[in-house]
Design an enzyme around this catalytic site. Sequence first.
Site, PDB file in Angstrom:
ATOM      1  N   HIS A   1       0.717  -1.273  -0.196  1.00 17.43           N
ATOM      2  CA  HIS A   1       0.100  -0.002  -0.009  1.00 17.43           C
ATOM      3  C   HIS A   1       0.858   1.169  -0.003  1.00 17.43           C
ATOM      4  CE1 HIS A   1      -3.324   2.558   0.749  1.00 17.43           C
ATOM      5  NE2 HIS A   1      -2.607   3.193   1.538  1.00 17.43           N
TER       6      HIS A   1
ATOM      7  N   ASP B   1     -14.644   2.618   9.104  1.00 14.23           N
ATOM      8  CA  ASP B   1     -13.664   3.278   8.324  1.00 14.23           C
ATOM      9  C   ASP B   1     -14.352   4.385   7.506  1.00 14.23           C
ATOM     10  OD1 ASP B   1     -10.762   4.544   7.703  1.00 14.23           O
ATOM     11  OD2 ASP B   1     -11.632   3.213   5.803  1.00 14.23           O
TER      12      ASP B   1
ATOM     13  N   ARG C   1     -14.562  12.776   8.403  1.00 10.72           N
ATOM     14  CA  ARG C   1     -13.280  13.710   8.341  1.00 10.72           C
ATOM     15  C   ARG C   1     -13.226  14.484   7.169  1.00 10.72           C
ATOM     16  NH1 ARG C   1      -9.204   8.986   8.579  1.00 10.72           N
ATOM     17  NH2 ARG C   1      -7.616  10.745   8.443  1.00 10.72           N
TER      18      ARG C   1
ATOM     19  N   SER D   1      -7.073   3.987   9.393  1.00  9.53           N
ATOM     20  CA  SER D   1      -7.814   3.888   8.325  1.00  9.53           C
ATOM     21  C   SER D   1      -6.967   2.893   7.483  1.00  9.53           C
ATOM     22  CB  SER D   1      -8.117   5.246   7.642  1.00  9.53           C
ATOM     23  OG  SER D   1      -8.598   5.176   6.429  1.00  9.53           O
TER      24      SER D   1
ATOM     25  N   LYS E   1      -8.282  -1.462   6.675  1.00 11.98           N
ATOM     26  CA  LYS E   1      -8.311  -2.331   5.355  1.00 11.98           C
ATOM     27  C   LYS E   1      -7.596  -3.217   5.066  1.00 11.98           C
ATOM     28  CE  LYS E   1      -8.801   2.168   3.813  1.00 11.98           C
ATOM     29  NZ  LYS E   1      -9.300   3.430   3.287  1.00 11.98           N
TER      30      LYS E   1
END
Lengths: 437, 437
Positions: A82, A161, A168, A183, A187
């Site tokens: 990621h 999330d 947010r 967050s 995931k």
Amino acid sequence: MIPSRVIETKRDGGELGAEELEAFLQAYLEDRIPDYQMAAFLMATYFRGLTRVETDALVRCMLESGAVLDLGYLDGARVDKHSTGGVGDKVSLVLAPLAAALGVYVPMMSGRGLGHTAGTLDKLEAIPGFRTVLRLDEFRAILETVGCAMIGQTDEIAPLDRRLYALRDVTATVPVIPLIAASIMSKKLAEGLNGLVLDVKVGSGAFIPDEERALDLARTMVSIGAGRGLPTVALLTAMDRPLGRAVGNALETREAIACLRGDGPADVVELVIEEAAEMLLLSDASTQRDGARERAREALSSGAALDRFIRLVEAQGGDPRVIEDPSRLALAPERAVVEVVEAGTVGTVEPRVLGFGVVGLGGGRTRMDQEVDLGVGFEVDVRPGQRVEPGQPLGTVYARDADGLSRGTRVLREAVRVGDPPHPRPLISHRVTAADV
Amino acid sequence: MIPSRVIETKRDGGELGAEELEAFLQAYLEDRIPDYQMAAFLMATYFRGLTRVETDALVRCMLESGAVLDLGYLDGARVDKHSTGGVGDKVSLVLAPLAAALGVYVPMMSGRGLGHTAGTLDKLEAIPGFRTVLRLDEFRAILETVGCAMIGQTDEIAPLDRRLYALRDVTATVPVIPLIAASIMSKKLAEGLNGLVLDVKVGSGAFIPDEERALDLARTMVSIGAGRGLPTVALLTAMDRPLGRAVGNALETREAIACLRGDGPADVVELVIEEAAEMLLLSDASTQRDGARERAREALSSGAALDRFIRLVEAQGGDPRVIEDPSRLALAPERAVVEVVEAGTVGTVEPRVLGFGVVGLGGGRTRMDQEVDLGVGFEVDVRPGQRVEPGQPLGTVYARDADGLSRGTRVLREAVRVGDPPHPRPLISHRVTAADV
């Protein structure tokens, strides 16, 4: 648990008990706490942060709010990568098939572009026919046969999330390290992985430009992974300039294909090889780092990775002819080569200017519900530290019309600054593992 | 005006333009900005405060969101007094008729008790039949004939303040000085006054115990008043002990009546005289302070103030016989005199302990929708610095039943601490005028 007391404790810098915070989050998920109390809590976390215990409780609630993939049917390790997002970051498109070619299963769930950065899903969709929305059984089958599959986050994953992020986004509470870390990690933990590589961008084009804060984010995420039994490695990588030459969705897809064909920019290739090696090390503890790098280079140069990419494109409904003929990617029709005006040394190539330049050409989003023009963008021909002469190409603008070309030309000229002293960051400056946190 | 940018600017400590903040508040009032964005903004103000320009913009929006009384039909100056709230503070009940007797019109809009403090409306309603909800034409007529009228805030006054207060109450954003100042001043500015006296409580029983913060609140309010052409004077007064002897609604009403009959505790009388003198000075610039005090003392001792009070009670539907016969006030039936156990000097009489003690006996609210038992409370017979001997009365508990008596006895013993070195604050420690800010 009294909601206003939870907010007050956070406001005053105290630590919430794990049970208290979980009760607060659970009540929010069940609509027993309104958005306005959560918004006040989130703003308090902007000023006070979250402790490790609180962050872990948040991750647990997010994860347990949704489904977790069971990929135990696969006969090998599942490792994902990621990136926190940067300009020109097309690494995933090369890395997923490369790791698959090395025997690592890559169940990759990615996002779309937002703000000045592009997203993997948009780049994949620059391939005619490519479907990034799959049923879960399709995803599982492609993952098993191809070794990798690339989709968007499904509604079943971490709904807490998603709700918190939406809140947010409109309450100026996005840039909070533990909230960002929770967050991302919630995931990734839902993907049922055996290992995770994090590419934390640092520099002016990153969402968190500051090195100390980027390191803090990396350490927080690695620690969350370790705490939940997911071996996680984070690399801090340079985002004080674009990665590679191409900036813009279809252009980046074309550059990713060039990488898979053995003709990619040196920085993209180096990062892909390092991250593939990390994924191999995570999938098999007996691997040596040098050997892992060697195997990754070999899989890239042999065409094994390209072969996986072709199979991936076919499996997900895309037209594989784009690999032989990149003109089938929907590139914008108008092009202009911009030339260097004055001699000197390139100081900076501002990634944020180029990223927002793509948005200005219609190729990015300022809101999640916007359509994007995948064909527009820039190819940059110069790098920080490079000596340039007048008349030499600075780069190429790809736009929908003449007006876009002139705007894009101004963006490219603004992004490249000749004369500033160049201080480019090392491509990979830090490596963070559980041993460091 | 982009709402998330407004929140972000405040979050980052920047100053909002008056127009920008007004547009944000106006959009909230028109339901174009949701509560969650306002909640995030309010929490950001907790950490960053509001500048003078921002505070003025907030007051203006609050004021303009509702009606402003037009009291120009009266043939004299209108001056009101507002207290930030303390334990045993029954000043308004004495002061309003006293000022009226001195020729000052007092259009007083008060609140109910919340938390550890009681409210003027509840104390008035301890008088059988007394109506604190009047039509505006009734209020205007009583004000003209009696010289004072005492009601609750009407729905027409500053609705933006009411909405913001309800949101602050559940998002842990009540204790923010500029928000408190704007809330108070917007309501007082709507009363169409020529002058305003503020009694800012300071000490452990005040909502803002700290002297520096209380001074900040006083200065902010005085400055808001000056900025809008309302001459305002603030006194910082002691709330490190209860004011007077009585704590609890009907008990305080009885003590207020005693004051009007010339038999009040010295501290209550002194504060009433000082505040009445301030009101006289504000109503007529040619008045001398010593003369004003003298006239106030005279109006109290002559029975002129008592006469106004009787007329007020009659005009607002109350039973005037309570003045001659306080047993007609609905005092609680069970009483217990609590005695001193050990000899020594009284160090502190904790107002907050007594205030919450009244709540515990059913005489106060923790939520605005609670019913209260107006008859319960305490009469305290000792003061900080006083020498006491075993067997001497400490005070009297008034409760609904035997269980309440025993709880009340514990509260009274906890509130009075013998042996601590006494450091009582001066009754009036600071006087803040526009010249000071």
